[in-house]
Scaffold this active site. Structure first.
Site, PDB file in Angstrom:
ATOM      1  N   VAL A  52      34.751  34.538  34.217  1.00 11.25           N
ATOM      2  CA  VAL A  52      35.802  33.703  34.991  1.00 11.25           C
ATOM      3  C   VAL A  52      35.886  32.482  34.893  1.00 11.25           C
ATOM      4  CG1 VAL A  52      35.305  33.435  37.378  1.00 11.25           C
ATOM      5  CG2 VAL A  52      37.699  33.712  36.866  1.00 11.25           C
ATOM      6  N   ASP A  54      38.277  38.166  42.636  1.00 15.67           N
ATOM      7  CA  ASP A  54      37.370  38.870  43.446  1.00 15.67           C
ATOM      8  C   ASP A  54      36.096  39.289  43.066  1.00 15.67           C
ATOM      9  OD1 ASP A  54      37.306  41.704  42.278  1.00 15.67           O
ATOM     10  OD2 ASP A  54      39.319  41.038  41.967  1.00 15.67           O
ATOM     11  N   GLY A  82      37.239  42.206  36.925  1.00 14.90           N
ATOM     12  CA  GLY A  82      37.656  41.554  38.233  1.00 14.90           C
ATOM     13  C   GLY A  82      37.402  39.729  37.938  1.00 14.90           C
ATOM     14  N   GLU A  83      37.103  39.445  38.974  1.00 16.29           N
ATOM     15  CA  GLU A  83      36.706  38.142  39.261  1.00 16.29           C
ATOM     16  C   GLU A  83      37.876  36.930  39.065  1.00 16.29           C
ATOM     17  OE1 GLU A  83      34.041  36.776  36.129  1.00 16.29           O
ATOM     18  OE2 GLU A  83      32.367  38.014  36.731  1.00 16.29           O
ATOM     19  N   GLY A  84      38.935  37.755  38.706  1.00 20.63           N
ATOM     20  CA  GLY A  84      40.110  36.796  38.354  1.00 20.63           C
ATOM     21  C   GLY A  84      40.527  36.854  36.819  1.00 20.63           C
TER      22      GLY A  84
END
Lengths: 340, 340
Positions: A86, A163, A305-307
């Site tokens: 990210v 997240d 994830g992570e954005g």
């Protein structure tokens, strides 16, 4: 959404120097963001920030993930050091990364870029009892609302969800099953990449949690308390906070999708501020997006994830708005129209 | 593609702090661009430029488009004034726009940002005779090769294709039918948005041109001369030129797809430098991408051309390479791995 600004966007898009409708889905996004901002043209969503909400999950004890729980805290350290995917995407695209500890299981040292907002050190195991209390769920939602408010106060015009939490696809599957009515087996995926035996166990764990709590989708706080994650609650609040400020939220993957279902159950109109950044490879995400009536901008079989998916989609959203500011009309550019 | 650099990319991607494979298609792009550059990590493709090749089409006389032919020249003026969608996207994403007149029907005044490389004032009507001579096709290919070389010499590390030419989806459909073997009706779409009657006529016009010339896909210069566009020839050259320089080319929509089939027929390995930016709503594009074995990064029902889809996809390509430079490994970040 404001009907007048929305109509102005559609009208203008027909007069721009391009065949009508030729920007496809981006024209829908341009109109949506006009209606959201109640003005035409709406502001280009920049600068933008991604809030990465980190939390741990008691259900990890049920063996639903091959990753040790401490990876959540280790990855928070990686985000703060700038070493995660990210961070690389955000650097490339020009997005601020903000990490929010809403419930990591282990103590984290103070650090620049980390908002310490821990409600509790991870949820409890939802197969043994509620994941959290109703009060904790509400407190985590408030963390999200405040994060949205603070990021907008700092000047951001676009908010992105992120997240981190080992086992959070398990809680996501439970939430998505409750709010969409889909079978657990259909919406429970392989997360970070689990083997068949772990996948079967994960499905049984989600079924056991739902059988124990029988969550009522009409009581979203109760659903969160029973089977949710602290980051799901925070992201739901973040969406609601952004919508109240009429700032667009670009959603990341399946965790954001599950959280957006919670936000929709609390405040249905909050979804009008949402843009689906991408569609994750996780099967529950498609079910969540269908229930939210959101079409993802990017579909690249990502499942990180992570954005990351939200950050990748941001230039598409910004470009959809940029054209409303910059592009000439047939009249202004002296370009001939279609002959009918 | 260089096998060693390609392997290094896959190996590194497995050690990066993320679940293996979780970046989906972007991991394929990262590996491809490593192999193309013959080094790991490969350069991030920035700065980047989009070359918009403009040309007219004699087949316009057959009534295949509701837009007057002079719109090609008018849109060139719009590009140069910064008023078109490709300009807005390029400004948002940080891409230089370079307009190449490879064969607009009307004289264009000299202007900054316009490369005057007109081979002839539009093609001839392919239903009445060859669209151009073999020598003209080769000259247009050379324009593309030189444009790629000049843009790379100027410092660009990523090249994007763009196009403008009223009726160019008609020539694209003919090219795609020849190189893929697909039925004309399957690969002839509605371009800028034509009605049923015009669509039927467009299909008959393409069929008539193919029946007249019976183009041989084993003779790509001959195919171009018979039924191609000057911008198709130039874009084919641009792809070949970029590939020879080992610089990635992000392809736009159906015109780029048709041109890439020409490039593939001339030099099959040139496709290894290509990334499909998006998939257009035009049906022939899917057939072209299948033949090229390219998977599009963005699918938003766009059908505008100009390079718009390529520009939108560029941040995804850049991000796929950026992670190879920036992201920590499990060892370097002290993040625990999966337990098996």
């Amino acid at each position: 959404l404001d009907a007048k600004a929305l109509g102005a966007a559609w009208e203008h898009q027909r007069n721009m120097t391009k065949p009508p409708g030729s920007l496809g889905i981006l024209e829908t996004i341009g109109a949506q963001l006009s209606g959201l901002a109640r003005t035409f043209p709406p502001p280009i969503p920049e600068p933008a920030a991604v809030a990465v909400f980190a939390g741990d999950h008691g259900v990890h004890a049920q063996g639903v993930s091959p990753w040790p729980q401490e990876v959540t805290a280790q990855m928070v350290g990686n985000f703060l050091a700038g070493g995660a995917v990210v961070n690389a995407f955000a650097k490339q695209i020009g997005v601020e990364v903000c990490v929010v500890d809403v419930g990591v299981a282990t103590e984290l040292p103070d650090a620049t870029g980390l908002l310490p907002r821990r409600i509790r050190p991870g949820t409890a195991d939802m197969t043994q009892g509620p994941a959290m209390t109703r009060e904790e769920a509400i407190a985590a939602i408030e963390v999200g609302i405040e994060t949205a408010r603070d990021l907008v106060t700092a000047g951001n015009r676009g908010l992105l969800t992120g997240d981190m939490g080992i086992a959070n696809t398990t809680a996501s599957a439970a939430l998505i099953s409750v709010f969409t009515g889909a079978d657990v087996a259909e919406v429970t995926g392989r997360g970070t990449g689990i083997d068949d035996a772990t996948h079967r166990r994960k499905i049984e764990v989600v079924k056991a949690a739902l059988a124990r709590h029988e969550p009522d989708p009409g009581d979203p706080i109760g659903v969160l308390a029973a089977i949710g994650g602290l980051e799901h609650a925070a992201i739901a609040g973040y969406i609601i906070g952004a919508a109240a400020l009429r700032v667009p939220v670009v959603l990341d993957g399946v965790i954001a999708g599950a959280a957006a279902l919670v936000a929709q159950a609390i405040a249905p109109e909050a979804v009008q501020a949402c843009v689906a950044g991408h569609r994750s490879a996780e099967p529950g995400h498609a079910a969540a997006l269908a229930k939210l009536s959101l079409r993802p901008l990017v579909e690249l079989e990502m499942r990180l994830g992570e954005g990351t998916g939200a950050v990748l989609a941001l230039p598409l959203v910004q470009s959809a708005v940029r054209v409303l500011h910059d592009v000439a009309t047939f009249d202004s550019a002296g370009v001939s129209g279609k002959t009918d």
